[in-house]
Scaffold this active site. Structure first.
Site, short mmCIF file in Angstrom:
data_model
loop_
_atom_site.label_atom_id
_atom_site.label_comp_id
_atom_site.label_asym_id
_atom_site.label_seq_id
_atom_site.Cartn_x
_atom_site.Cartn_y
_atom_site.Cartn_z
N GLY A 14 1.24 -0.93 0.25
CA GLY A 14 0.17 -0.04 -0.04
C GLY A 14 0.87 1.41 -0.24
N THR A 15 2.01 1.41 -0.62
CA THR A 15 2.51 2.58 -0.14
C THR A 15 1.91 3.03 -1.47
OG1 THR A 15 4.75 1.80 -2.38
CG2 THR A 15 5.03 1.48 0.11
N ASN A 16 1.53 3.08 -3.05
CA ASN A 16 0.92 4.15 -3.70
C ASN A 16 -0.09 4.02 -3.16
OD1 ASN A 16 2.24 3.75 -6.41
ND2 ASN A 16 2.93 1.80 -6.21
N MET A 88 -4.06 -7.13 -6.70
CA MET A 88 -3.60 -8.56 -7.51
C MET A 88 -4.22 -10.01 -7.98
SD MET A 88 -0.23 -7.85 -7.71
CE MET A 88 0.43 -9.11 -8.07
N LYS A 89 -5.99 -8.90 -7.87
CA LYS A 89 -6.51 -10.06 -8.41
C LYS A 89 -7.56 -9.18 -10.03
CE LYS A 89 -9.57 -12.47 -5.65
NZ LYS A 89 -10.57 -12.35 -4.83
N ILE A 90 -7.51 -10.10 -11.00
CA ILE A 90 -8.28 -9.66 -11.83
C ILE A 90 -9.92 -9.29 -11.99
CG2 ILE A 90 -8.40 -10.27 -14.77
CD1 ILE A 90 -5.66 -10.41 -14.34
N LEU A 91 -10.39 -8.47 -12.49
CA LEU A 91 -11.96 -8.29 -12.47
C LEU A 91 -12.48 -8.67 -13.61
CD1 LEU A 91 -10.96 -4.45 -10.99
CD2 LEU A 91 -11.49 -6.25 -9.99
N ASN A 105 -5.12 1.88 -13.32
CA ASN A 105 -3.68 1.03 -12.11
C ASN A 105 -3.01 1.72 -12.69
OD1 ASN A 105 -3.13 -1.36 -11.77
ND2 ASN A 105 -2.69 -2.24 -13.84
N HIS A 107 1.36 0.07 -12.70
CA HIS A 107 1.92 -0.62 -13.38
C HIS A 107 3.43 -0.34 -13.78
CE1 HIS A 107 2.76 -4.92 -15.38
NE2 HIS A 107 3.09 -4.45 -15.79
#
Ligand code: GRF
Length: 187
Positions: A14-16, A88-91, A105, A107
């Site tokens: 959660g640094t972002n 880390m999950k695909i929606l 997002n 990346h």
């Protein structure tokens, strides 16, 4: 200034998220973080939800049930922007259709290069001279949507995965907020 209600999705450190919270506390920043969602109850980043008194929810059951619960929560809080910050999950297609053009997002590569996981390892293996990070809209393909903002730096031959991550994240912590400012200054 009326701020956009937004939600940050996390899975890990959660640094972002932390950098977005800091930006959102400034009067001129276009968004307010009204909700944090994690698929991991042990995500370190949840400490920022507690520290800054931001409501959070953990959904870690079956993907479809989780998405259904998340959609309810998002609608209850009138969320109109979702920031994926190390989620880390695909929606699913259904979820994305509910928030078309409203999910972004971050990346850790210069997309379209190095989509997916193990980014730093792949970049070093290919002896790239440049790296960076990208903030982009989310569509149904992984790490694929329209780029909002991208920044690069030069890789040194001394760099390893650890130093590459440090350099990348230093830029990430600025670029996520800059991308959001850019999105709303274009409207
Ligand atoms: C970031 O490097 C981001 O680019 C990637 O996941 C990482 C999350 O880091 N999608 P953190 O949890 O914000 O520290």
């Amino acid at each position: 200034m009326v701020k956009i209600n937004s939600c940050v999705f996390i899975s890990g450190n959660g640094t972002n998220l932390k950098s977005l919270i800091k930006s959102s506390r400034s009067y001129n920043f276009p968004i307010k973080i009204s909700l944090i969602i994690s698929n991991n109850k042990n995500a370190k980043g949840l400490i920022y939800a507690k520290k800054y008194s931001i409501p959070f929810k953990v959904f870690n059951n079956k993907p479809l049930l989780d998405e259904c619960a998340a959609l309810k929560e998002l609608s209850k809080r009138k969320i109109s922007l979702i920031c994926l910050a190390g989620y880390m999950k695909i929606l699913s297609k259904n979820f994305l259709n509910n928030y078309k053009g409203k999910i972004i997002n971050i990346h850790p590569s210069l997309l379209p290069k190095y989509k997916g996981l193990n980014t730093y390892e792949k970049i070093l293996k290919n002896k790239e001279k440049l790296s960076g990070c990208t903030v982009h809209y989310v569509n149904q393909k992984l790490d694929d949507g329209k780029v909002i903002l991208q920044k690069f730096f030069f890789i040194s031959h001394h760099d390893n995965e650890k130093t590459l991550k440090i350099k990348t994240q230093k830029i990430e912590h600025k670029i996520f907020s800059e991308a959001i400012t850019k999105m709303y200054s274009m409207n």
